[in-house]
Design a protein around this motif. Structure first.
Motif, PDB file in Angstrom:
ATOM      1  N   VAL A  39      56.560  68.208  14.770  1.00  0.00           N
ATOM      2  CA  VAL A  39      55.412  67.151  14.613  1.00  0.00           C
ATOM      3  C   VAL A  39      54.160  68.239  15.431  1.00  0.00           C
ATOM      4  O   VAL A  39      53.163  68.341  14.672  1.00  0.00           O
ATOM      5  CB  VAL A  39      55.437  65.948  15.372  1.00  0.00           C
ATOM      6  CG1 VAL A  39      54.221  65.400  15.564  1.00  0.00           C
ATOM      7  CG2 VAL A  39      56.552  65.241  14.428  1.00  0.00           C
ATOM      8  N   THR A  40      54.607  68.605  16.483  1.00  0.00           N
ATOM      9  CA  THR A  40      53.336  69.315  17.102  1.00  0.00           C
ATOM     10  C   THR A  40      53.066  70.630  16.454  1.00  0.00           C
ATOM     11  O   THR A  40      51.747  70.812  16.229  1.00  0.00           O
ATOM     12  CB  THR A  40      53.888  70.048  18.557  1.00  0.00           C
ATOM     13  OG1 THR A  40      54.300  68.636  19.439  1.00  0.00           O
ATOM     14  CG2 THR A  40      53.078  70.756  19.351  1.00  0.00           C
ATOM     15  N   GLU A  43      51.091  69.720  13.332  1.00  0.00           N
ATOM     16  CA  GLU A  43      49.990  69.295  13.540  1.00  0.00           C
ATOM     17  C   GLU A  43      48.801  70.426  13.529  1.00  0.00           C
ATOM     18  O   GLU A  43      47.654  70.028  13.616  1.00  0.00           O
ATOM     19  CB  GLU A  43      49.700  68.185  14.434  1.00  0.00           C
ATOM     20  CG  GLU A  43      50.500  66.727  13.993  1.00  0.00           C
ATOM     21  CD  GLU A  43      50.422  65.626  15.018  1.00  0.00           C
ATOM     22  OE1 GLU A  43      50.161  65.987  16.139  1.00  0.00           O
ATOM     23  OE2 GLU A  43      50.659  64.471  14.866  1.00  0.00           O
ATOM     24  N   ARG A  44      49.573  71.354  14.416  1.00  0.00           N
ATOM     25  CA  ARG A  44      48.480  72.455  14.843  1.00  0.00           C
ATOM     26  C   ARG A  44      48.256  73.684  13.499  1.00  0.00           C
ATOM     27  O   ARG A  44      47.088  73.959  13.256  1.00  0.00           O
ATOM     28  CB  ARG A  44      49.439  73.238  15.759  1.00  0.00           C
ATOM     29  CG  ARG A  44      48.434  74.128  16.608  1.00  0.00           C
ATOM     30  CD  ARG A  44      49.368  75.052  17.517  1.00  0.00           C
ATOM     31  NE  ARG A  44      50.120  75.968  16.960  1.00  0.00           N
ATOM     32  CZ  ARG A  44      51.389  76.713  17.528  1.00  0.00           C
ATOM     33  NH1 ARG A  44      51.383  76.544  18.890  1.00  0.00           N
ATOM     34  NH2 ARG A  44      52.223  77.223  16.782  1.00  0.00           N
ATOM     35  N   ARG A 123      46.833  60.774  11.889  1.00  0.00           N
ATOM     36  CA  ARG A 123      48.293  61.180  12.072  1.00  0.00           C
ATOM     37  C   ARG A 123      48.197  62.415  11.107  1.00  0.00           C
ATOM     38  O   ARG A 123      48.807  62.220   9.912  1.00  0.00           O
ATOM     39  CB  ARG A 123      49.220  60.034  11.984  1.00  0.00           C
ATOM     40  CG  ARG A 123      49.039  59.318  13.132  1.00  0.00           C
ATOM     41  CD  ARG A 123      50.193  58.044  12.969  1.00  0.00           C
ATOM     42  NE  ARG A 123      51.795  58.465  12.622  1.00  0.00           N
ATOM     43  CZ  ARG A 123      52.671  57.710  12.656  1.00  0.00           C
ATOM     44  NH1 ARG A 123      52.311  56.050  12.593  1.00  0.00           N
ATOM     45  NH2 ARG A 123      53.591  58.035  12.241  1.00  0.00           N
ATOM     46  N   PRO A 124      47.866  63.538  11.457  1.00  0.00           N
ATOM     47  CA  PRO A 124      47.988  64.898  10.461  1.00  0.00           C
ATOM     48  C   PRO A 124      49.318  65.013   9.948  1.00  0.00           C
ATOM     49  O   PRO A 124      49.199  65.514   8.928  1.00  0.00           O
ATOM     50  CB  PRO A 124      47.275  66.011  11.454  1.00  0.00           C
ATOM     51  CG  PRO A 124      46.552  65.116  12.635  1.00  0.00           C
ATOM     52  CD  PRO A 124      47.387  64.055  12.649  1.00  0.00           C
ATOM     53  N   VAL A 125      50.197  64.847  10.590  1.00  0.00           N
ATOM     54  CA  VAL A 125      51.519  65.159  10.085  1.00  0.00           C
ATOM     55  C   VAL A 125      51.603  64.149   8.866  1.00  0.00           C
ATOM     56  O   VAL A 125      52.539  64.862   8.106  1.00  0.00           O
ATOM     57  CB  VAL A 125      52.693  64.814  11.108  1.00  0.00           C
ATOM     58  CG1 VAL A 125      52.913  63.482  11.505  1.00  0.00           C
ATOM     59  CG2 VAL A 125      54.076  65.359  10.788  1.00  0.00           C
ATOM     60  N   ASP A 128      50.166  65.795   5.947  1.00  0.00           N
ATOM     61  CA  ASP A 128      51.158  67.041   5.524  1.00  0.00           C
ATOM     62  C   ASP A 128      52.379  66.921   4.568  1.00  0.00           C
ATOM     63  O   ASP A 128      52.606  67.327   4.074  1.00  0.00           O
ATOM     64  CB  ASP A 128      51.258  67.979   6.696  1.00  0.00           C
ATOM     65  CG  ASP A 128      51.888  69.525   6.447  1.00  0.00           C
ATOM     66  OD1 ASP A 128      52.990  69.637   6.078  1.00  0.00           O
ATOM     67  OD2 ASP A 128      51.099  70.379   6.594  1.00  0.00           O
TER      68      ASP A 128
END
Length: 217
Positions: A39-40, A43-44, A123-125, A128
């Motif tokens: 997830v980290t 998101e990056r 929540r960017p994840v 994606d």
């Protein structure tokens, strides 16, 4: 995808997203670290840029340990997608369980759409993951099945409110509403915020019209 990931993906064949289900608490905690690390990284940098070696390093596990549970990075993405879907189903079931009238159904459904859109925005994840469904057939199958499950919940409520309605027709309306919701969210987060909000509001109006028509027949 780098070569070692491609080779392992081929070896994995049609295995499920998680290659091995962890039974011991320490193993479950290790898998949680792996998913949190993914997830980290997503998101990056996005899932396209994520490498299995990066996940292992960020999670503090060996690459071999990571491959014990996930055959490739798409298996990680699918696992995260499954979690998002389970969370979404819980929200749908909780919100619709309290519906007693047609007006309450329209209000609850509108609230669900707003909540879902906010999840995509914050929540960017999630953004994606759903974008990845365009290139991964197993993710598309997961999304389709998720829409069917949520549609059955919605159709159950509609049938309760309109007991003389044709079940097949109610299910068809519910399925279209749920599946188009996914498509609307992907489109809304791919344009600027103002246009995205207009698209979501337009979809809500269309959905409300479809629900009213189905319940009025």
């Amino acid at each position: 995808m780098d070569q070692d990931e491609t080779d392992r993906s081929k070896e994995a064949g049609e295995q499920s997203a998680v290659r091995r289900t962890p039974s011991q608490r320490r193993s479950r905690e290790r898998v949680e670290r792996m998913l949190a690390a993914a997830v980290t990284l997503i998101e990056r940098d996005g899932s396209d840029a994520m490498r299995m070696s990066d996940v292992a390093e960020t999670a503090g596990v060996s690459i071999g340990s990571l491959y014990q549970y996930f055959p490739d990075k798409m298996a990680i993405v699918r696992s995260l997608a499954e979690r998002c879907m389970i969370e979404g189903r819980s929200c749908v079931e909780t919100e619709l369980a309290k519906v007693q009238t047609c007006d309450e159904l329209l209000q609850s459904w509108s609230s669900l759409v707003d909540s879902y859109y906010q999840m995509f925005l914050t929540r960017p994840v999630m953004r994606d993951i759903w974008c990845a469904t365009q290139s991964d057939c197993r993710l598309r199958e997961l999304e389709l099945e998720d829409s069917r499950i949520n549609a059955r919940v919605l159709a159950d409520v509609m049938a309760r409110l309109k007991p003389d309605g044709e079940r097949a027709q109610l299910e068809a309306v519910a399925f279209l509403i749920m599946q188009l919701c996914e498509a609307t969210m992907r489109l809304a987060v791919s344009v600027d915020a103002a246009e995205g909000e207009r698209l979501v509001e337009t979809y809500k109006r269309m959905g409300i019209s479809a629900l009213r028509a189905a319940l009025a027949r």
